[in-house]
Design a protein around this motif. Sequence first.
Motif, mmCIF file in Angstrom:
data_model
loop_
_atom_site.group_PDB
_atom_site.id
_atom_site.type_symbol
_atom_site.label_atom_id
_atom_site.label_comp_id
_atom_site.label_asym_id
_atom_site.label_seq_id
_atom_site.Cartn_x
_atom_site.Cartn_y
_atom_site.Cartn_z
ATOM 1 N N ASN A 1 24.152 -112.351 5.815
ATOM 2 C CA ASN A 1 23.746 -110.952 5.712
ATOM 3 C C ASN A 1 24.874 -110.023 6.137
ATOM 4 O OD1 ASN A 1 21.220 -111.531 4.713
ATOM 5 N ND2 ASN A 1 20.237 -111.518 6.724
ATOM 6 N N ASP A 2 25.615 -110.404 7.201
ATOM 7 C CA ASP A 2 26.738 -109.588 7.654
ATOM 8 C C ASP A 2 27.830 -109.541 6.583
ATOM 9 O OD1 ASP A 2 25.369 -109.156 9.986
ATOM 10 O OD2 ASP A 2 26.533 -110.615 11.175
ATOM 11 N N ALA A 3 28.135 -110.686 5.996
ATOM 12 C CA ALA A 3 29.154 -110.741 4.933
ATOM 13 C C ALA A 3 28.704 -109.920 3.723
ATOM 14 C CB ALA A 3 29.419 -112.181 4.531
ATOM 15 N N PHE A 4 27.430 -110.016 3.399
ATOM 16 C CA PHE A 4 26.898 -109.247 2.277
ATOM 17 C C PHE A 4 27.009 -107.749 2.544
ATOM 18 C CE2 PHE A 4 23.332 -106.813 0.588
ATOM 19 C CZ PHE A 4 23.584 -106.945 -0.771
ATOM 20 N N ALA A 5 26.643 -107.316 3.743
ATOM 21 C CA ALA A 5 26.697 -105.900 4.090
ATOM 22 C C ALA A 5 28.126 -105.373 3.986
ATOM 23 C CB ALA A 5 26.146 -105.673 5.487
ATOM 24 N N LYS A 6 29.083 -106.178 4.445
ATOM 25 C CA LYS A 6 30.491 -105.789 4.385
ATOM 26 C C LYS A 6 30.947 -105.667 2.923
ATOM 27 C CE LYS A 6 35.054 -107.494 5.632
ATOM 28 N NZ LYS A 6 35.789 -108.655 6.127
ATOM 29 N N ASP A 7 30.616 -106.663 2.119
ATOM 30 C CA ASP A 7 30.999 -106.644 0.711
ATOM 31 C C ASP A 7 30.293 -105.528 -0.048
ATOM 32 O OD1 ASP A 7 32.645 -108.783 1.148
ATOM 33 O OD2 ASP A 7 31.259 -110.281 0.326
ATOM 34 N N LYS A 8 29.054 -105.264 0.284
ATOM 35 C CA LYS A 8 28.284 -104.210 -0.372
ATOM 36 C C LYS A 8 28.903 -102.848 -0.093
ATOM 37 C CE LYS A 8 24.523 -102.342 -2.242
ATOM 38 N NZ LYS A 8 24.774 -101.677 -3.489
ATOM 39 N N LYS A 9 29.336 -102.634 1.144
ATOM 40 C CA LYS A 9 29.967 -101.374 1.530
ATOM 41 C C LYS A 9 31.256 -101.170 0.726
ATOM 42 C CE LYS A 9 29.338 -100.157 5.803
ATOM 43 N NZ LYS A 9 29.411 -100.005 7.262
ATOM 44 N N ALA A 10 32.068 -102.219 0.604
ATOM 45 C CA ALA A 10 33.312 -102.137 -0.160
ATOM 46 C C ALA A 10 33.017 -101.890 -1.639
ATOM 47 C CB ALA A 10 34.122 -103.421 0.016
ATOM 48 N N TYR A 11 32.007 -102.567 -2.153
ATOM 49 C CA TYR A 11 31.620 -102.383 -3.556
ATOM 50 C C TYR A 11 31.172 -100.950 -3.819
ATOM 51 C CZ TYR A 11 28.717 -102.421 -7.714
ATOM 52 O OH TYR A 11 28.150 -102.100 -8.926
ATOM 53 N N ASP A 12 30.333 -100.411 -2.942
ATOM 54 C CA ASP A 12 29.852 -99.037 -3.111
ATOM 55 C C ASP A 12 30.999 -98.034 -3.117
ATOM 56 O OD1 ASP A 12 27.231 -99.856 -3.352
ATOM 57 O OD2 ASP A 12 26.738 -99.486 -1.232
ATOM 58 N N LYS A 13 31.970 -98.264 -2.238
ATOM 59 C CA LYS A 13 33.125 -97.373 -2.165
ATOM 60 C C LYS A 13 33.927 -97.422 -3.470
ATOM 61 C CE LYS A 13 36.993 -96.363 0.923
ATOM 62 N NZ LYS A 13 37.721 -96.806 2.121
ATOM 63 N N GLU A 14 34.192 -98.606 -3.965
ATOM 64 C CA GLU A 14 34.942 -98.761 -5.214
ATOM 65 C C GLU A 14 34.156 -98.206 -6.408
ATOM 66 O OE1 GLU A 14 38.117 -99.840 -5.886
ATOM 67 O OE2 GLU A 14 38.311 -99.717 -3.712
ATOM 68 N N PHE A 15 32.859 -98.431 -6.418
ATOM 69 C CA PHE A 15 32.042 -97.938 -7.523
ATOM 70 C C PHE A 15 31.998 -96.419 -7.542
ATOM 71 C CE2 PHE A 15 28.166 -96.715 -9.723
ATOM 72 C CZ PHE A 15 28.332 -97.408 -10.917
ATOM 73 N N ALA A 16 31.976 -95.794 -6.378
ATOM 74 C CA ALA A 16 31.987 -94.335 -6.310
ATOM 75 C C ALA A 16 33.271 -93.787 -6.924
ATOM 76 C CB ALA A 16 31.839 -93.868 -4.874
ATOM 77 N N LYS A 17 34.403 -94.437 -6.643
ATOM 78 C CA LYS A 17 35.676 -94.024 -7.255
ATOM 79 C C LYS A 17 35.606 -94.172 -8.779
ATOM 80 C CE LYS A 17 38.717 -95.486 -3.484
ATOM 81 N NZ LYS A 17 39.783 -96.436 -3.143
ATOM 82 N N TYR A 18 35.088 -95.288 -9.234
ATOM 83 C CA TYR A 18 34.975 -95.554 -10.667
ATOM 84 C C TYR A 18 34.081 -94.531 -11.350
ATOM 85 C CZ TYR A 18 33.084 -97.683 -14.893
ATOM 86 O OH TYR A 18 32.651 -97.898 -16.175
ATOM 87 N N ALA A 19 32.928 -94.243 -10.765
ATOM 88 C CA ALA A 19 31.983 -93.305 -11.356
ATOM 89 C C ALA A 19 32.576 -91.903 -11.419
ATOM 90 C CB ALA A 19 30.674 -93.296 -10.569
ATOM 91 N N ALA A 20 33.298 -91.499 -10.379
ATOM 92 C CA ALA A 20 33.915 -90.174 -10.368
ATOM 93 C C ALA A 20 34.999 -90.077 -11.438
ATOM 94 C CB ALA A 20 34.495 -89.881 -8.994
ATOM 95 N N ALA A 21 35.789 -91.128 -11.592
ATOM 96 C CA ALA A 21 36.844 -91.128 -12.598
ATOM 97 C C ALA A 21 36.247 -91.105 -14.001
ATOM 98 C CB ALA A 21 37.741 -92.348 -12.423
ATOM 99 N N LYS A 22 35.178 -91.852 -14.195
ATOM 100 C CA LYS A 22 34.538 -91.891 -15.500
ATOM 101 C C LYS A 22 33.921 -90.541 -15.843
ATOM 102 C CE LYS A 22 31.389 -94.558 -18.319
ATOM 103 N NZ LYS A 22 30.505 -95.676 -18.442
#
Length: 108
Positions: free
Chosen positions: A8-29
Amino acid sequence: EAQRKPYNDAFAKDKKAYDKEFAKYAAAKAAAAPPKRPTSAYMLFNKEVFAANSGMAATEVAKLAGAQWNALPADKKIPYEKKAAELKAVYEKELAKYNAKHGAEKEE
């Protein structure tokens, strides 16, 4: 629960990184998207009719709006046509900026 904690800790860490990257992608798109077409004079009128008759079924309001627009004298349509022309001018400026930045693409 204790066995799940490392995962769960590893998932939370990866999810946070994913959300950050996805926000950049969505803004660029969103920034790369062409401007939306302007609203026509009829659709501006249509919005007012729908707002005034919100209790009716959408199909009935659409029929009513069409009949009212066809019966509307030309001098009563002028405010809607002016607003539509203003929106079109803004759209054309934004489209010119977009085409200058991204190259003119075929519009469908």
